[in-house]
Design an enzyme around this catalytic site. Structure first.
Site, PDB file in Angstrom:
ATOM      1  N   HIS A 266       0.610  -1.366   0.308  1.00 49.18           N
ATOM      2  CA  HIS A 266       0.329   0.287  -0.364  1.00 49.18           C
ATOM      3  C   HIS A 266       1.031   1.458  -0.117  1.00 49.18           C
ATOM      4  CE1 HIS A 266       0.578  -0.341   4.599  1.00 49.18           C
ATOM      5  NE2 HIS A 266      -0.145   1.099   4.438  1.00 49.18           N
TER       6      HIS A 266
ATOM      7  N   LYS B 289       0.701   5.731  -1.650  1.00 43.15           N
ATOM      8  CA  LYS B 289       0.530   6.471  -0.695  1.00 43.15           C
ATOM      9  C   LYS B 289       0.747   7.827  -1.934  1.00 43.15           C
ATOM     10  CE  LYS B 289       2.024   4.820   3.753  1.00 43.15           C
ATOM     11  NZ  LYS B 289       0.404   5.111   4.034  1.00 43.15           N
TER      12      LYS B 289
ATOM     13  N   GLU C 195       6.829   4.746  13.474  1.00 38.03           N
ATOM     14  CA  GLU C 195       5.599   4.760  13.434  1.00 38.03           C
ATOM     15  C   GLU C 195       6.278   5.188  15.758  1.00 38.03           C
ATOM     16  OE1 GLU C 195       3.287   2.068  11.517  1.00 38.03           O
ATOM     17  OE2 GLU C 195       4.702   1.141  12.498  1.00 38.03           O
TER      18      GLU C 195
ATOM     19  N   HIS D 188       7.524  -2.008   2.320  1.00 41.41           N
ATOM     20  CA  HIS D 188       7.380  -0.705   1.730  1.00 41.41           C
ATOM     21  C   HIS D 188       8.535  -0.011   1.674  1.00 41.41           C
ATOM     22  CE1 HIS D 188       3.510  -2.277   3.021  1.00 41.41           C
ATOM     23  NE2 HIS D 188       3.766  -1.714   4.238  1.00 41.41           N
TER      24      HIS D 188
ATOM     25  N   LYS E  86       8.819   1.053  15.429  1.00 42.39           N
ATOM     26  CA  LYS E  86       7.453   0.721  16.201  1.00 42.39           C
ATOM     27  C   LYS E  86       8.224   1.328  17.412  1.00 42.39           C
ATOM     28  CE  LYS E  86       4.039  -2.297  14.280  1.00 42.39           C
ATOM     29  NZ  LYS E  86       3.561  -1.521  13.186  1.00 42.39           N
TER      30      LYS E  86
HETATM   31  C1  BG6 Z   1       1.558  -2.691   7.197  1.00 47.15           C
HETATM   32  C2  BG6 Z   1       2.219  -2.830   8.412  1.00 47.15           C
HETATM   33  O1  BG6 Z   1       2.027  -3.010   6.192  1.00 47.15           O
HETATM   34  O2  BG6 Z   1       2.231  -0.997   7.872  1.00 47.15           O
HETATM   35  C3  BG6 Z   1       1.641  -2.330   9.352  1.00 47.15           C
HETATM   36  O3  BG6 Z   1       1.769  -4.332   8.759  1.00 47.15           O
HETATM   37  C4  BG6 Z   1       1.918  -0.717   9.943  1.00 47.15           C
HETATM   38  O4  BG6 Z   1       3.123  -2.637  11.003  1.00 47.15           O
HETATM   39  C5  BG6 Z   1       1.575  -0.573   8.341  1.00 47.15           C
HETATM   40  O5  BG6 Z   1       1.613  -0.225  11.398  1.00 47.15           O
HETATM   41  C6  BG6 Z   1       1.768   0.760   8.519  1.00 47.15           C
HETATM   42  O6  BG6 Z   1       1.239   1.795   7.566  1.00 47.15           O
HETATM   43  P1  BG6 Z   1       1.082   3.173   7.453  1.00 47.15           P
HETATM   44  O7  BG6 Z   1      -0.138   3.450   6.393  1.00 47.15           O
HETATM   45  O8  BG6 Z   1      -0.008   3.652   8.672  1.00 47.15           O
HETATM   46  O9  BG6 Z   1       1.987   3.849   7.046  1.00 47.15           O
END
Ligand code: BG6
Length: 486
Positions: free
Chosen positions: A175, A179, A213, A237, A336
């Site tokens: 995903h 973005k 995060e 990612h 995290k």
């Molecule tokens: C996910 C992970 O792919 O991406 C999560 O499994 C993470 O652990 C998340 O929190 C973060 O996504 P975003 O879009 O909030 O940065």
């Protein structure tokens, strides 16, 4: 523009991803007028919910994850009319005939199967889909991460799904590629004269990619503990962000042209293994601390297990061994329970070749291009100017700042909105090809092996910090600093 008629079949229809991302994303696209009347969303799960029970689930998900002001009654009504539910035992027989007959009523609609379930189920579900003859010429399958735990298991998943679907029907979702800023990176690089001539080791000193995060593992500990930051965030990612930053210009903005270039970057990454992992990588786990003024528990406490040695933070000094990037380190990190939620790509340019100013002008700083993925998406180019006023030639660095929300007055759509529409439209550009996933594992697997082989130290860091001091040392040893320390 509306997409064509579709059936979106969500396996894991009562799961967390459906609730948090998929249903809200489809709802938003519906509000925007992008879904045709003949667009259906079919939730599938083994839970014995009736149609009304599922509608309740959908309503609850939307009221939790969509702003109240956006949940107009008319829009909600229209959306709910698209929703269907079929209880299916995905590894058994029950429910499949019902799903088949519901799909048969959708005729020529684009048929998207979304696997929002554990990857162990990808193979059996694909097999049943084949067995029940559910694949049409307009069928696609979307695979959620994690795609395996290593190269071998990813290969097994690809093989199993590949027996039923062709590669051009398989959408491996990351995903981050949906973005807005990530797509803007491509616009910035390839739609401007300005950057591309400088985009190489002659002019770029180093690149930092951070995905931080502030949240902990929450209630996802069961999954996360078998994964860790490396598999959860870095292998997918961050490596995708690295590819888009470093790839050669593709000859067209088309799926295979883009993916061919990304693949070359992955293949050119210098191997990290037991000979150099201690030097190039840092792994760490969060302990108790304080995030945003609130006390936060340690990972082991969050997990309810005091022996786990899963990393919640990883930092890597990566290098790309090709003509463009030789000698330019890419510092990657993710974790995290860090200080704050922030994701950015920082391109640090080299110093100017000769300074014509004398010492009174002050120290000259280097240009930086900062792409902020979140929370406040935007792009900043830092340049040096003369401090205004009669005080002589004093130089200082200022940001040329572009915030998307401020400039365009709208907040960006969620990544899933864009990506789901791409699946229905049949555009694979922002999805990963099997060989990319394999190449990413080929780089990551030896690092995991080295950590185990060397019994590499698991550092710890207090919640609410920027990670362990070893991650600061990783970059400072090269005479550089992370963005927040500069
Ligand atoms: C996910 C992970 O792919 O991406 C999560 O499994 C993470 O652990 C998340 O929190 C973060 O996504 P975003 O879009 O909030 O940065």
């Amino acid at each position: 523009i509306q997409v064509s008629a579709f059936d979106l079949v969500v396996f894991g229809g009562t799961g967390d991803l459906a609730a948090r991302k998929l249903l809200p994303a489809m709802f938003q696209r519906d509000r925007a007028g992008q879904l045709p009347d003949e667009g259906r969303i079919i939730g599938v799960s083994r839970r014995a919910l009736g149609h009304d029970g599922y509608l309740d689930f959908v309503k609850k998900s939307l009221s939790t994850y969509v702003k109240a002001s956006e949940l107009e009654p008319e829009a909600l009504k229209r959306f709910l009319a698209r929703v269907h539910f079929v209880p299916v035992d995905v590894t058994g027989e029950s429910g499949w005939p019902e799903l088949a007959s519901l799909l048969a009523s959708g005729n020529e609609a684009v048929r998207c199967f979304y696997f929002a379930v554990s990857p162990d189920l990808f193979a059996p579900i694909s097999e049943r889909i084949g067995q029940f003859g559910l694949i049409t010429d307009h069928s696609r399958v979307v695979l959620e991460k994690p795609l395996g735990k290593n190269g071998e298991s990813a290969h097994a998943v690809n093989e199993a799904v590949g027996k039923v679907f062709n590669e051009h029907q398989i959408y491996r979702i990351d995903h981050y590629l949906g973005k807005e800023t990530v797509q803007n990176l491509m616009a910035l690089r390839f739609a401007n004269r300005l950057f591309e001539p400088l985009w190489n080791s002659t002019h770029i000193d180093h690149v930092q990619i951070t995905v931080a995060e502030d949240i902990g593992v929450g209630d996802r500990g069961g999954y996360y503990d078998t994964s860790g930051a490396m598999r959860d965030m870095l292998q997918n990612h961050i490596m995708q962000l690295l590819c888009l930053t470093a790839m050669e210009p593709p000859d067209a903005f088309e799926a295979d042209a883009v993916r061919d270039e990304k693949l070359k970057v992955l293949k050119a990454l210098k191997r990290i293994d037991e000979r150099n992992a201690e030097h190039m990588t840092v792994r760490a786990q969060y302990r108790a601390g304080s995030v945003g003024g609130q006390p936060s528990a340690g990972y082991l406490e969050d997990l309810g297990n005091d022996t786990s040695s899963t990393e919640t933070f990883v930092a890597i000094r990566a290098e790309i061994a090709n003509w463009r990037w030789a000698g330019v380190p890419f510092y990657l990190r993710t974790g995290k329970r860090l200080t704050k939620r922030t994701s950015e790509i920082v391109v640090n340019f080299r110093p100017i070749s000769h300074n014509i100013f004398d010492a009174t002008a002050g120290r000259l700083s280097q240009n930086r291009l900062i792409l902020r993925l979140q929370p406040d998406e935007g792009v900043t180019l830092e340049v040096t100017i003369k401090d205004p006023g009669p005080g002589g030639m004093r130089l200082r660095r200022i940001p040329l700042d572009m915030s998307f929300v401020e400039t365009f007055g709208v907040s960006n759509p969620d990544a899933y909105e864009r990506l789901l529409m791409d699946v229905i439209r049949g555009n694979q550009t922002l999805f990963m090809r099997a060989d990319e996933v394999a190449a990413a594992w080929q780089w990551v697997d030896p690092i995991h092996a080295a950590w185990a082989h060397n019994d590499q130290r698991m550092h710890t860091y207090a919640g609410g910090t920027w990670g362990p001091s070893a991650a600061i040392a990783l970059i400072e040893r090269d005479g550089r600093t992370w963005l927040e320390d500069s």
